[in-house]
Design a protein around this motif. Structure first.
Motif, PDB file in Angstrom:
ATOM      1  N   TYR A  93       0.837  -1.197   0.000  1.00 29.54           N
ATOM      2  CA  TYR A  93       0.000   0.000   0.000  1.00 29.54           C
ATOM      3  C   TYR A  93       0.873   1.249   0.000  1.00 29.54           C
ATOM      4  N   LYS A  94       0.305   2.338  -0.449  1.00 28.31           N
ATOM      5  CA  LYS A  94       1.016   3.612  -0.513  1.00 28.31           C
ATOM      6  C   LYS A  94       1.337   4.109   0.893  1.00 28.31           C
ATOM      7  N   THR A  95       2.543   4.652   1.053  1.00 31.64           N
ATOM      8  CA  THR A  95       2.953   5.222   2.336  1.00 31.64           C
ATOM      9  C   THR A  95       3.267   6.700   2.168  1.00 31.64           C
ATOM     10  N   SER A  96       3.382   7.389   3.281  1.00 32.57           N
ATOM     11  CA  SER A  96       3.774   8.805   3.244  1.00 32.57           C
ATOM     12  C   SER A  96       4.550   9.129   4.502  1.00 32.57           C
ATOM     13  N   GLY A  97       5.147  10.305   4.510  1.00 31.19           N
ATOM     14  CA  GLY A  97       5.900  10.719   5.691  1.00 31.19           C
ATOM     15  C   GLY A  97       7.219   9.992   5.831  1.00 31.19           C
ATOM     16  N   ASN A  98       7.738  10.021   7.047  1.00 36.26           N
ATOM     17  CA  ASN A  98       9.060   9.445   7.321  1.00 36.26           C
ATOM     18  C   ASN A  98       9.029   8.526   8.528  1.00 36.26           C
ATOM     19  N   LEU A  99       9.715   7.388   8.381  1.00 40.31           N
ATOM     20  CA  LEU A  99      10.043   6.505   9.501  1.00 40.31           C
ATOM     21  C   LEU A  99      11.553   6.292   9.438  1.00 40.31           C
ATOM     22  N   ASN A 100      12.284   7.262   9.959  1.00 41.36           N
ATOM     23  CA  ASN A 100      13.733   7.269   9.770  1.00 41.36           C
ATOM     24  C   ASN A 100      14.479   6.469  10.817  1.00 41.36           C
ATOM     25  N   MET A 101      15.338   5.562  10.352  1.00 43.75           N
ATOM     26  CA  MET A 101      16.324   4.943  11.226  1.00 43.75           C
ATOM     27  C   MET A 101      17.473   5.923  11.410  1.00 43.75           C
ATOM     28  N   THR A 102      18.176   5.839  12.521  1.00 43.23           N
ATOM     29  CA  THR A 102      19.247   6.781  12.831  1.00 43.23           C
ATOM     30  C   THR A 102      20.556   6.030  13.073  1.00 43.23           C
ATOM     31  N   THR A 103      21.659   6.703  12.836  1.00 40.28           N
ATOM     32  CA  THR A 103      22.971   6.070  12.973  1.00 40.28           C
ATOM     33  C   THR A 103      23.928   6.982  13.749  1.00 40.28           C
ATOM     34  N   VAL A 104      25.054   6.388  14.108  1.00 43.75           N
ATOM     35  CA  VAL A 104      26.116   7.115  14.807  1.00 43.75           C
ATOM     36  C   VAL A 104      27.430   6.879  14.066  1.00 43.75           C
ATOM     37  N   ARG A 105      28.195   7.941  13.861  1.00 35.97           N
ATOM     38  CA  ARG A 105      29.545   7.807  13.307  1.00 35.97           C
ATOM     39  C   ARG A 105      30.533   7.632  14.466  1.00 35.97           C
ATOM     40  N   VAL A 106      31.510   6.760  14.279  1.00 33.88           N
ATOM     41  CA  VAL A 106      32.554   6.578  15.298  1.00 33.88           C
ATOM     42  C   VAL A 106      33.917   6.579  14.622  1.00 33.88           C
ATOM     43  N   THR A 107      34.923   7.033  15.353  1.00 32.43           N
ATOM     44  CA  THR A 107      36.283   6.952  14.832  1.00 32.43           C
ATOM     45  C   THR A 107      36.708   5.489  14.797  1.00 32.43           C
ATOM     46  N   GLY A 108      37.578   5.152  13.864  1.00 34.85           N
ATOM     47  CA  GLY A 108      37.992   3.772  13.661  1.00 34.85           C
ATOM     48  C   GLY A 108      38.834   3.226  14.799  1.00 34.85           C
ATOM     49  N   ALA A 109      38.938   1.915  14.840  1.00 31.68           N
ATOM     50  CA  ALA A 109      39.703   1.255  15.896  1.00 31.68           C
ATOM     51  C   ALA A 109      41.174   1.638  15.857  1.00 31.68           C
ATOM     52  N   ASP A 110      41.675   1.928  14.663  1.00 33.80           N
ATOM     53  CA  ASP A 110      43.102   2.247  14.508  1.00 33.80           C
ATOM     54  C   ASP A 110      43.391   3.747  14.569  1.00 33.80           C
ATOM     55  N   TYR A 111      42.340   4.542  14.758  1.00 32.61           N
ATOM     56  CA  TYR A 111      42.545   5.995  14.787  1.00 32.61           C
ATOM     57  C   TYR A 111      43.122   6.428  16.122  1.00 32.61           C
ATOM     58  N   ASN A 112      44.222   7.178  16.088  1.00 29.10           N
ATOM     59  CA  ASN A 112      44.878   7.657  17.303  1.00 29.10           C
ATOM     60  C   ASN A 112      44.464   9.104  17.579  1.00 29.10           C
ATOM     61  N   MET A 113      43.522   9.276  18.467  1.00 29.14           N
ATOM     62  CA  MET A 113      43.069  10.618  18.833  1.00 29.14           C
ATOM     63  C   MET A 113      44.138  11.310  19.670  1.00 29.14           C
ATOM     64  N   ASN A 114      44.348  12.615  19.404  1.00 30.38           N
ATOM     65  CA  ASN A 114      45.305  13.348  20.225  1.00 30.38           C
ATOM     66  C   ASN A 114      44.581  14.165  21.297  1.00 30.38           C
ATOM     67  N   LEU A 115      45.336  14.772  22.174  1.00 34.25           N
ATOM     68  CA  LEU A 115      44.765  15.470  23.318  1.00 34.25           C
ATOM     69  C   LEU A 115      43.905  16.656  22.889  1.00 34.25           C
ATOM     70  N   VAL A 116      44.338  17.396  21.864  1.00 29.92           N
ATOM     71  CA  VAL A 116      43.579  18.552  21.392  1.00 29.92           C
ATOM     72  C   VAL A 116      42.213  18.107  20.871  1.00 29.92           C
ATOM     73  N   GLU A 117      42.185  17.029  20.092  1.00 33.59           N
ATOM     74  CA  GLU A 117      40.918  16.519  19.553  1.00 33.59           C
ATOM     75  C   GLU A 117      40.000  16.050  20.675  1.00 33.59           C
TER      76      GLU A 117
END
Length: 362
Positions: A58-82
């Motif tokens: 059947y025809k639908t309307s509007g939004n049923l949005n799934m949401t996501t999160v971005r994460v830094t990679g396992a190998d990414y070395n964050m520094n103190l400033v970041e």
């Protein structure tokens, strides 16, 4: 050199040294930020996210949005400033690296695990949606994985249908472990199975698999625990009465389950579940339609608000965290089951927002 000039020069050099140290010194943290949201009723790359074949839609309307999160990679070395910038920013959060990658999990391992969870969430979303609509789904317990160098290796195979253990009928995946652990390590256990090839052939022909085999193996002691194991992971396989495809790449994890299931329900029923409104949400879902908690709830709220959502379907166990920092203009709706979510959407469509189950920060 005048004392004042020398002091200023020394201070400048110290500041430069501190900034350099902040940039160069890695810290054991990772960052989470809002990811993209996707309308499960819409299209991505020109293709519908949800595609149904063999059943009226059947025809639908509007939004049923799934949401996501971005994460830094396992190998990414964050520094103190970041890290400091992330702590101060409102649209991101800095967490200990082990929170996202426990036990030294690699990028490859995390990606594989997320892909498996995403695939399972799609299956559970289909089962939950069809069950909610009263459409029968055939389910069976199967061997999901066989551990290398285990007693089951070479005897059981991924896809084998487990009918019984020691003659006791198996109804749920957890039944398998319970029956195996009734033994002491070193004792024999007998599985009654339908081989994977026979099961796959029967499914392709639209028939119920038949023809069992009895497989006996000797249990061994579990690592670090005094209990018997055979070295398999049991899961559930489903046969659906018609085809439902979920087309969405570059997404992982189980948290889209609720929104996929609602999208399927909307497509398979007359009327429009959203009433044309923009609704987002998150939550795992199991085969029985129970909604479970997820990670990164506050980042998902920000992503939903930025995308234009007015209402956010929130797992009950995430309500406290969500209510403590809800972006302006977004109304939280507490859900515990797919049926809860459907009833709340009916209230939103009817404009009865005063009767919505809300989240509390207390």
């Amino acid at each position: 050199m005048p004392r004042r000039t020398a002091t200023m020069l020394a201070s400048t050099l110290i500041l430069i040294a501190l900034l350099c140290a902040g940039v160069l010194i890695p810290v054991p943290y990772s960052e989470m930020s809002p990811g993209p949201t996707v309308n499960t009723l819409g299209k991505v790359g020109g293709e519908p996210v949800l595609q149904v074949s063999g059943h009226r839609t059947y025809k639908t309307s509007g939004n049923l949005n799934m949401t996501t999160v971005r994460v830094t990679g396992a190998d990414y070395n964050m520094n103190l400033v970041e890290a400091v910038y992330g702590w101060l920013a409102h649209d991101s959060v800095v967490v200990p690296h082990d929170t996202l990658y426990p036990g030294g999990k690699t990028e490859e391992q995390s990606t594989q695990e997320n892909a498996e969870e995403f695939s399972q969430s799609q299956e559970s979303a289909k089962v939950a949606a069809l069950t909610e609509l009263g459409i029968p789904v055939t389910s069976r317990v199967v061997v999901s994985t066989v551990i290398k160098d285990s007693p089951a290796q070479g005897k059981l195979h991924a896809g084998d249908v487990i009918k019984a253990v020691d003659g006791t009928v198996v109804k749920q995946p957890e039944d398998v472990a319970k029956l195996v652990t009734k033994h002491k390590p070193g004792e024999d256990v007998t599985f009654t199975v339908i081989p994977a090839k026979a099961a796959a052939a029967a499914e392709k022909a639209g028939k119920q698999p038949e023809g069992t085999e009895k497989i006996t193996m000797t249990t061994k002691k579990a690592p670090k625990e005094n209990r018997a194991i055979v070295g398999i992971q049991a899961g559930t396989d489903h046969t659906f009465p018609f085809e439902i495809d979920i087309k969405l790449a570059d997404v992982g994890g189980p948290s889209a389950g609720l929104m996929f299931s609602l999208g399927i329900v909307d497509k398979l029923t007359p009327g429009q579940l959203t009433g044309g409104k923009f609704i987002a949400g998150t939550g795992t879902i199991d085969d029985q339609g129970k909604v479970g908690p997820i990670g990164g709830i506050n980042m998902k709220l920000v992503g939903a608000r930025n995308a234009g959502a007015r209402y956010f379907l929130t797992p009950g166990d995430n309500c406290k965290a969500a209510a403590s920092d809800t972006p302006g203009g977004l109304t939280l709706v507490k859900v515990k089951t797919i049926d809860d979510a459907k009833k709340s959407l009916e209230k939103i469509r009817a404009g009865d927002t005063a009767g919505l189950p809300s989240c509390s920060a207390g």
